[in-house]
Scaffold this motif. Structure first.
Motif, PDB file in Angstrom:
ATOM      1  N   VAL A  12      49.436  19.216  80.496  1.00 33.20           N
ATOM      2  CA  VAL A  12      48.439  18.608  81.378  1.00 33.20           C
ATOM      3  C   VAL A  12      47.416  17.819  80.564  1.00 33.20           C
ATOM      4  N   LEU A  13      46.947  18.380  79.468  1.00 36.45           N
ATOM      5  CA  LEU A  13      45.977  17.711  78.613  1.00 36.45           C
ATOM      6  C   LEU A  13      46.559  16.420  78.027  1.00 36.45           C
ATOM      7  N   LEU A  14      47.781  16.467  77.527  1.00 38.30           N
ATOM      8  CA  LEU A  14      48.425  15.285  76.963  1.00 38.30           C
ATOM      9  C   LEU A  14      48.630  14.207  78.038  1.00 38.30           C
ATOM     10  N   PHE A  15      49.003  14.619  79.224  1.00 44.50           N
ATOM     11  CA  PHE A  15      49.187  13.673  80.323  1.00 44.50           C
ATOM     12  C   PHE A  15      47.853  12.988  80.650  1.00 44.50           C
ATOM     13  N   PHE A  16      46.802  13.774  80.776  1.00 42.76           N
ATOM     14  CA  PHE A  16      45.472  13.257  81.093  1.00 42.76           C
ATOM     15  C   PHE A  16      44.976  12.285  80.029  1.00 42.76           C
ATOM     16  N   LEU A  17      45.038  12.714  78.770  1.00 42.12           N
ATOM     17  CA  LEU A  17      44.569  11.856  77.680  1.00 42.12           C
ATOM     18  C   LEU A  17      45.481  10.651  77.486  1.00 42.12           C
ATOM     19  N   GLY A  18      46.764  10.827  77.740  1.00 40.83           N
ATOM     20  CA  GLY A  18      47.720   9.719  77.614  1.00 40.83           C
ATOM     21  C   GLY A  18      47.395   8.582  78.568  1.00 40.83           C
ATOM     22  N   ILE A  19      47.000   8.917  79.777  1.00 39.39           N
ATOM     23  CA  ILE A  19      46.629   7.890  80.751  1.00 39.39           C
ATOM     24  C   ILE A  19      45.401   7.124  80.262  1.00 39.39           C
ATOM     25  N   ILE A  20      44.384   7.825  79.832  1.00 41.81           N
ATOM     26  CA  ILE A  20      43.150   7.178  79.375  1.00 41.81           C
ATOM     27  C   ILE A  20      43.417   6.302  78.155  1.00 41.81           C
TER      28      ILE A  20
END
Length: 113
Positions: A12-20
């Protein structure tokens, strides 16, 4: 099938930061306020004192509004040896703040017919 909570959190963290980070890399996401979405530097507008930001320098404000740096320094009792490249936010004190600068510049502008 059970997902390990630790692995789920990392995904979830990687997905969130990946978008930003992805949007920042393509120039769509900007959080600094110093550049527009297209990458151009934000400049104060001579017709709107509210475009003045704390990260801007005395020199930028002076050039945009046609007021000598020395006059700005004198008006707010700032030291005469203050560098023109200093950011406005770094000058804030009891004698100087950005809203006061905006008001002062607004009063100096000729009325719009």
């Amino acid at each position: 099938m059970k997902i390990n909570p630790f692995v789920y959190g990392i995904v979830v963290l990687l997905f969130f930061l990946g978008i930003i980070i992805g949007f920042q890399q393509v120039g769509v996401w900007s959080t600094s306020g110093k550049v527009t979405g297209s990458g151009q530097q934000v400049q104060p507008s001579a017709t709107d004192v509210n475009t003045i930001k704390g990260w801007m320098t005395i020199e930028q404000v002076s050039t945009t509004f046609g007021v000598p740096v020395t006059e700005i320094l004198f008006a707010f009792d700032l030291p005469a040896n203050t560098p023109a490249t200093m950011a406005l936010k770094d000058l804030e004190s009891d004698a100087f703040d950005i809203p006061s600068l905006r008001t002062w510049l607004q009063e100096r502008q000729p009325p719009i017919p």
